[in-house]
Design a protein around this motif. Structure first.
Motif, PDB file in Angstrom:
ATOM      1  N   GLU A 130       0.771  -1.250   0.000  1.00  0.00           N
ATOM      2  CA  GLU A 130       0.000   0.000   0.000  1.00  0.00           C
ATOM      3  C   GLU A 130       0.800   1.297   0.000  1.00  0.00           C
ATOM      4  N   TYR A 131       1.386   1.716   1.135  1.00  0.00           N
ATOM      5  CA  TYR A 131       1.991   3.051   1.211  1.00  0.00           C
ATOM      6  C   TYR A 131       3.468   3.018   1.596  1.00  0.00           C
ATOM      7  N   ALA A 132       4.222   3.863   0.920  1.00  0.00           N
ATOM      8  CA  ALA A 132       5.603   4.127   1.333  1.00  0.00           C
ATOM      9  C   ALA A 132       5.598   5.357   2.237  1.00  0.00           C
ATOM     10  N   GLY A 149      -5.589   7.788   1.671  1.00  0.00           N
ATOM     11  CA  GLY A 149      -6.654   6.994   2.271  1.00  0.00           C
ATOM     12  C   GLY A 149      -7.118   5.800   1.488  1.00  0.00           C
ATOM     13  N   GLU A 150      -6.734   5.650   0.229  1.00  0.00           N
ATOM     14  CA  GLU A 150      -7.142   4.463  -0.537  1.00  0.00           C
ATOM     15  C   GLU A 150      -6.434   3.213  -0.018  1.00  0.00           C
ATOM     16  N   VAL A 217       0.588  11.617  -0.117  1.00  0.00           N
ATOM     17  CA  VAL A 217       1.174  10.486  -0.831  1.00  0.00           C
ATOM     18  C   VAL A 217       0.093   9.472  -1.150  1.00  0.00           C
ATOM     19  N   GLY A 218       0.099   8.996  -2.393  1.00  0.00           N
ATOM     20  CA  GLY A 218      -0.851   7.977  -2.817  1.00  0.00           C
ATOM     21  C   GLY A 218      -0.287   6.582  -2.594  1.00  0.00           C
ATOM     22  N   PRO A 219      -1.137   5.561  -2.683  1.00  0.00           N
ATOM     23  CA  PRO A 219      -0.677   4.187  -2.483  1.00  0.00           C
ATOM     24  C   PRO A 219       0.194   3.705  -3.642  1.00  0.00           C
TER      25      PRO A 219
END
Length: 227
Positions: A130-132, A149-150, A217-219
């Motif tokens: 998902e996220y860095a 949040g995605e 930041v996006g996933p």
């Protein structure tokens, strides 16, 4: 008288031979047809098996198992190369990733965008969740990006392939000097080792009030995927 003596003698000899032959036959029958092989020979020493064959023919392998293991399709099974032991790809480590960043802002947008690319240069597939972590180094200190949040779920990054995510930030249109950005720090998901990159976006951020971060930041995968 001599004739009678010879006759009796001949009859006695014949009777003796007949008696010997009968005793020899009776002894053989009493022995139950035992083998004539001499004691100590392999044929004499091997006991008869319950199935009628000799037990000296080797161990029964009908219940043996292939040491490599077989699946339901009869083919050998093994854990995937470079897996975590469960057949799944392990987590991507910072040392196995080539991390780069480029400006991908589209003209006319109110926000600037930087695309961060992670390329798997390791010897096996790995997983990114998902996220860095993203932090901007600025003249006012470190600024951490907030997640959008995605939750698209983990991504399996094939050996030699790349995936990107986006970092968005407000453009400084105030006319002031703003806050100068000096670097971009990226920490891959589930890792503690970071990589510091040159900031490829706009030179400054607008000065904002409040404690919230304007950088988001996006996933993983939110900015497309490269080869």
């Amino acid at each position: 008288m001599r004739v009678h003596k010879f006759t009796f003698a001949a009859l006695a000899v014949a009777a003796g031979l007949t008696l010997t032959a009968c005793q020899s036959g009776e002894d053989g029958a009493a022995q139950g047809g035992a083998s004539s092989a001499p004691p100590g020979s392999p044929a004499a020493s091997a006991p008869a098996s319950p199935g009628g064959g000799s037990s000296s023919g080797g161990t029964d392998q009908s219940g043996g198992k292939n040491s490599a293991g077989t699946g339901s399709d009869g083919k050998g099974t093994a854990a995937g190369a470079g897996s975590d032991g469960t057949g799944k790809a392990g987590k991507c480590r910072t040392g196995d990733l080539e991390i780069t960043a480029i400006d991908s802002t589209v003209g006319g947008d109110s926000d600037g965008t930087v695309a961060v690319q992670l390329k798997n240069r390791g010897g096996q597939d790995c997983t990114l969740s998902e996220y860095a972590g993203v932090d901007l180094k600025t003249s006012a200190g470190s600024l951490s990006a907030k997640r959008t949040g995605e939750h698209p779920g983990p991504v399996v990054l094939k050996k030699g392939k790349a995936v990107s995510f986006g970092v968005t930030y407000p453009l400084n249109t105030s006319g002031g000097s703003g806050v100068r950005v000096t670097g971009l720090v990226v920490t891959p998901p589930d890792e503690t080792k970071s990589v510091t990159l040159a900031w490829p976006g706009a030179a400054t951020l607008p000065v904002t009030e409040g404690t919230g971060s304007p950088v988001k930041v996006g996933p993983i995968g939110s900015a497309g995927q490269g080869g």
